[in-house]
Design an enzyme around this catalytic site. Structure first.
Site, mmCIF file in Angstrom:
data_model
loop_
_atom_site.group_PDB
_atom_site.id
_atom_site.type_symbol
_atom_site.label_atom_id
_atom_site.label_comp_id
_atom_site.label_asym_id
_atom_site.label_seq_id
_atom_site.Cartn_x
_atom_site.Cartn_y
_atom_site.Cartn_z
ATOM 1 N N LEU B 127 0.883 -1.198 -0.040
ATOM 2 C CA LEU B 127 -0.336 0.011 0.316
ATOM 3 C C LEU B 127 0.387 1.554 0.197
ATOM 4 O O LEU B 127 0.267 2.172 -0.745
ATOM 5 C CB LEU B 127 -1.131 0.603 1.497
ATOM 6 C CG LEU B 127 -1.570 1.471 1.524
ATOM 7 C CD1 LEU B 127 -3.345 1.541 0.160
ATOM 8 C CD2 LEU B 127 -2.804 0.898 3.060
ATOM 9 N N GLU B 129 3.446 4.244 -0.298
ATOM 10 C CA GLU B 129 4.243 5.049 -1.615
ATOM 11 C C GLU B 129 5.659 5.595 -0.434
ATOM 12 O O GLU B 129 5.277 6.194 0.207
ATOM 13 C CB GLU B 129 3.578 5.505 -2.523
ATOM 14 C CG GLU B 129 2.582 4.226 -2.892
ATOM 15 C CD GLU B 129 1.776 4.975 -4.486
ATOM 16 O OE1 GLU B 129 2.180 6.093 -4.417
ATOM 17 O OE2 GLU B 129 1.295 3.654 -5.089
ATOM 18 N N GLY B 244 -5.434 -5.669 11.804
ATOM 19 C CA GLY B 244 -4.138 -5.769 11.108
ATOM 20 C C GLY B 244 -3.712 -5.031 12.603
ATOM 21 O O GLY B 244 -2.875 -5.489 13.230
ATOM 22 N N ARG B 245 -4.791 -4.189 12.942
ATOM 23 C CA ARG B 245 -4.415 -3.976 14.203
ATOM 24 C C ARG B 245 -3.675 -4.449 15.399
ATOM 25 O O ARG B 245 -3.597 -3.624 16.189
ATOM 26 C CB ARG B 245 -5.322 -2.137 14.471
ATOM 27 C CG ARG B 245 -4.527 -1.036 13.348
ATOM 28 C CD ARG B 245 -5.497 0.511 13.207
ATOM 29 N NE ARG B 245 -5.287 1.064 11.955
ATOM 30 C CZ ARG B 245 -5.785 1.840 11.015
ATOM 31 N NH1 ARG B 245 -6.724 1.809 11.612
ATOM 32 N NH2 ARG B 245 -5.113 2.460 10.507
ATOM 33 N N GLY B 341 19.755 -2.674 33.727
ATOM 34 C CA GLY B 341 21.077 -1.321 34.376
ATOM 35 C C GLY B 341 22.039 -1.656 33.270
ATOM 36 O O GLY B 341 21.899 -1.516 32.380
ATOM 37 N N GLU B 365 1.139 0.537 10.345
ATOM 38 C CA GLU B 365 -0.209 -0.102 10.084
ATOM 39 C C GLU B 365 -1.434 1.183 11.053
ATOM 40 O O GLU B 365 -1.937 1.201 11.972
ATOM 41 C CB GLU B 365 -0.598 -1.421 11.270
ATOM 42 C CG GLU B 365 0.125 -2.221 9.961
ATOM 43 C CD GLU B 365 -0.657 -3.753 10.373
ATOM 44 O OE1 GLU B 365 -1.601 -4.336 10.213
ATOM 45 O OE2 GLU B 365 0.475 -4.796 10.012
#
Lengths: 395, 384
Positions: B127, B129, B244-245, B341, B365
């Site tokens: 999806l 770009e 997807g989330r 630590g 996403e």
């Protein structure tokens, strides 16, 4: 049964019933109770009439015996309109009626519970000027004298103390220091040597009355001792366990009210040619509030659900109390921010929410105490898991 | 009301945990070498862990519950040990698989789903770009009609599973003038002529995951390639990302939970000033806050998953869960490192890897900022 965080039908009905009650006269009066420091006697009488004075008491003693979930819902709804109202009901039920019903003898239950459920207010008295979170440092002394104990000392931060007909009060019967040697009593205001001290002028929860109590050679019958000598610390801690869920519910009520008030204001008010909520910084504040309200609700419900089933819930109650109280102060703070200058004036309710919310991080175990409880439980759970694993896999 | 997993869900979780625990010794090397764990796909598939929420009766592992909660449980367990494995599964099974299940024709489903369930075909979701990230509707990849089919031209970036995938779900516009209404989804075979895979992206974390750019130059696809209708692409994408989330939320919950366990274990074993450091209030505060954030992340994730399983609107719940869990993952990785630590800063201890892995959960996403806007919009719409 599959996982399902939604309220069942019975619980949804209870919630709707309490909401309807609260959104009438109580909602209309809440600001006045706060601003004029009025004890809402009529509202309390109405609540007593409707069973709110016996929420955790078995029916045989005049109570309505709500489970922990229904009880939390009731407190949340009360707190949405008046946190002051909610704390009085919470203290009365969680930390006065409940320990008497749980640890009292039959005779004590007969003597105190019908009185309390029918409208006499109850209180809980553990803190002292020098013993807050460190309850084991309390100094109020109880010396046995025949069939009485003679109590001497000062108690403070007693919610409902001024009007209470029965007070679950902790004093020292044993060694000078530490958790052992603390004993619980049911103290009534008619006892000789009992007096109510100054009323605290509080930042918030101004509808509720908080006082000092003075005990000067106060003679408490042995018949009023709750549990055995030396059992007091255990009774106090076990009582506060349930109380924490109550405070979580109260905090959630304030958080939800503040959040919804902020959303409403953001929809009504326009700046720079748009609705307030259409500005991303405002939308972000609303989202941050929404998430905290949602998470606080799930943590509180989980703790209450476990308590209602009688399964261990110490860590759940502490998480719920810690998170919900911080959510309440956060949401009240952001609600004022969303309101801008209007949030700073008493015409809008958000400054009241801010003042009311603040104490939820302090009382019935400060946030720092909750974190200690949670950390200890994590270590204990890890030890238990390790021991179980060692048994499964002999080396 | 019930806050306890059913025995069936608990058993699935145990199965996923057992598999993940077997991976444990391998993860440091996979991360060091940025090596894609192709060899684990068949076993994940055989155990029903590759496509845990597909409602296919003949799918592997179909004895287990096959719902969104199952998916969340599996991803949480995988992510405790390897967040990279979790995202490989999530992209494959949710972003691509759930899109096919929701929008695919019978022929498309028959063609792809069984092979995907077996792990023979890995899916990737193309999806994003260079100039279209959160604003996905601004994408430029173009699909020109050509007889029955289309010809694709353009470039996609940050495509997870981009190297090994045999199926790309590609979003392209059929007419740039239509804006987001021109976006259309296409199923593109990984071996289609004209696809060039870029070099592996050098990411901060999730190094075993194969992420790269894809170039499409006159890629011809047939009439059967379009998923859904012309102009339905944004709907497909948003629907995929909603599920997807929940996966990313579960992945982040896994990281958050693992960090609690690691921190508690270390704090119990480490002694300073004559006692276990877990007994110091300062360390106790770190542990307590971590545990609260873990529980919040898990509860919100399960709330979103069960809402979806009941067929309710869950997009705001998924947004809220993804946002909260990703913040918890990052906070807990940082607190766990702090608990350790100086030892936490040592790469071989594995905490710094969790910190690097966690970071992307707040970005991909849908960034936390996009989730917040979604949560706020829902609040404004639902409160009168």
């Amino acid at each position: 049964m599959s996982l399902d965080f939604r309220l069942g039908e019975d619980h949804a009905q209870i919630r709707a019933m309490v909401r309807e009650l609260c959104e009438g006269e109580f909602a209309a009066q809440a600001a006045r109770w706060d601003q004029e420091t009025i004890y809402p006697a009529e509202a309390m009488a109405q609540l007593a009439e409707l069973g709110f004075f016996g929420l955790l008491v078995p029916e045989e003693y005049g109570g309505v015996a709500y489970d922990a979930v229904a009880y939390a819902l009731a407190l949340e709804e009360l707190a949405r309109v008046s946190a002051g109202l909610s704390v009085m009901i919470s203290v009365h039920n969680s930390v006065c009626c409940w320990p008497i019903a749980k640890f009292g003898t039959d005779e004590q239950k007969q003597r105190f519970l019908p009185l309390l459920t029918s409208g006499t207010l109850g209180a809980f008295s553990l803190s002292e000027p020098g013993a807050g979170s460190d309850a084991g440092a309390l100094r109020c002394a109880a010396r046995r004298d025949g069939d009485h104990y003679v109590l001497n000392g000062t108690k403070n931060w007693v919610t409902n103390g001024a009007f209470a007909g029965a007070i679950v009060l902790f004093a020292r019967t044993g060694p000078e220091t530490g958790n052992k040697g603390i004993t619980a009593f049911v103290v009534t205001p008619d006892l000789p040597g009992f007096s109510v001290g100054k009323h605290e002028d509080k930042m918030g929860l101004r509808a509720s009355v908080t006082t000092e109590l003075a005990l000067q050679d106060c003679r408490v019958p042995v018949a009023n001792r709750l549990g055995e000598e030396g059992q007091g610390f255990k009774i106090a801690m076990s009582t506060l366990d349930g109380g924490r869920i109550g405070i979580a519910a109260q905090a959630l009520g304030i958080a939800g009210a503040a959040f919804e008030e902020a959303v409403r204001y953001s929809k009504a008010r326009e700046t720079f040619g748009r609705k307030l909520h259409e500005h991303q910084p405002v939308a972000f504040m609303l989202a941050e509030m929404e998430r905290r309200v949602a998470a606080a609700r799930l943590l509180m419900m989980r703790a209450a659900w476990k308590r209602s089933l009688g399964v261990p819930h110490l860590i759940d109650a502490s998480m719920a109390k810690l998170y919900a109280s911080e959510a309440a102060t956060y949401c009240a703070h952001r609600a004022i921010q969303v309101h801008g200058g209007y949030g700073y004036v008493k015409e809008y309710p958000v400054e009241r929410y801010y003042r009311d919310a603040r104490v939820t991080e302090i009382y019935e175990g400060a946030s720092e105490i909750q974190r200690i409880v949670i950390a200890r439980e994590l270590v204990r759970q890890a030890e238990a898991a390790e021991a179980a694993h060692a048994q499964e896999v002999p080396s | 009301m019930n806050f306890e997993l059913s025995p069936e869900h608990a058993a699935l979780r145990a199965r996923a945990r057992a598999f993940a625990d077997r991976l444990r010794p391998l993860i440091g090397a996979l991360d060091d070498e940025s090596r894609f764990p192709a060899e684990h796909l068949p076993e994940l598939a055989a155990l029903g862990l590759l496509t845990p929420h597909w409602p296919l009766a003949d799918a592997p592992g179909s004895d287990a519950p096959r719902d969104t909660l199952a998916y969340a449980l599996v991803l949480e367990e995988l992510a405790r040990v390897s967040p990279a494995h979790a995202i490989v599964v999530s992209v494959h099974a949710s972003l691509v698989g759930q899109s096919l299940l929701a929008f695919g024709s019978e022929a498309q489903k028959t063609s792809w789903l069984p092979r995907m369930a077996r792990g023979d075909v890995l899916g990737a979701f193309a999806l994003t770009e260079r100039e279209a990230g959160s604003d996905a509707g601004a994408l430029r990849t173009h699909a020109r009609r050509d007889g029955d089919g289309w010809v694709l031209n353009g470039e996609k970036v940050m495509v997870t599973n981009g190297g090994p995938a045999c199926l790309f779900l590609v979003f392209a516009t059929i007419d740039p003038a239509l804006g987001s209404k021109g976006v259309t989804a296409f199923l593109v075979p990984g071996d289609a002529a004209g696809i060039t895979r870029g070099p592996r992206d050098r990411t901060m974390g999730l190094k075993p995951a194969d992420v790269r750019a894809l170039h499409f130059e006159n890629v011809r696809i047939g009439a059967d390639a379009r998923l859904g209708e012309d102009g339905q692409g944004m709907k497909v994408a948003l629907s995929a990302l909603n599920v997807g989330r929940i996966g990313v939320a579960a992945q982040a919950t896994g990281i958050a939970a693992e960090m609690v366990d690691r921190a508690v274990a270390y704090a119990r074993g480490r002694r300073q000033f004559g006692q276990e450091i877990a007994r110091f209030g300062a360390v106790g505060e770190l542990l307590a806050d971590m545990a609260v954030d873990r529980d919040v992340a898990r509860l919100l994730t399960w709330e979103a998953a069960t809402a979806r399983d009941r067929g309710e609107d869950f997009s705001h719940l998924a947004a809220r869960a993804k946002w909260a869990a990703s913040e918890a993952a990052c906070a807990n990785a940082d607190r766990c490192l702090q608990t350790h630590g100086g030892w936490g800063y040592d790469v071989s201890v594995g905490i710094e890897r969790a910190l690097r892995d966690a970071r992307v959960t707040r970005l991909y996403e849908g960034t936390s900022e996009m989730q917040k806007l979604a949560v706020a919009r829902h609040a404004v719409a639902s409160i009168a």
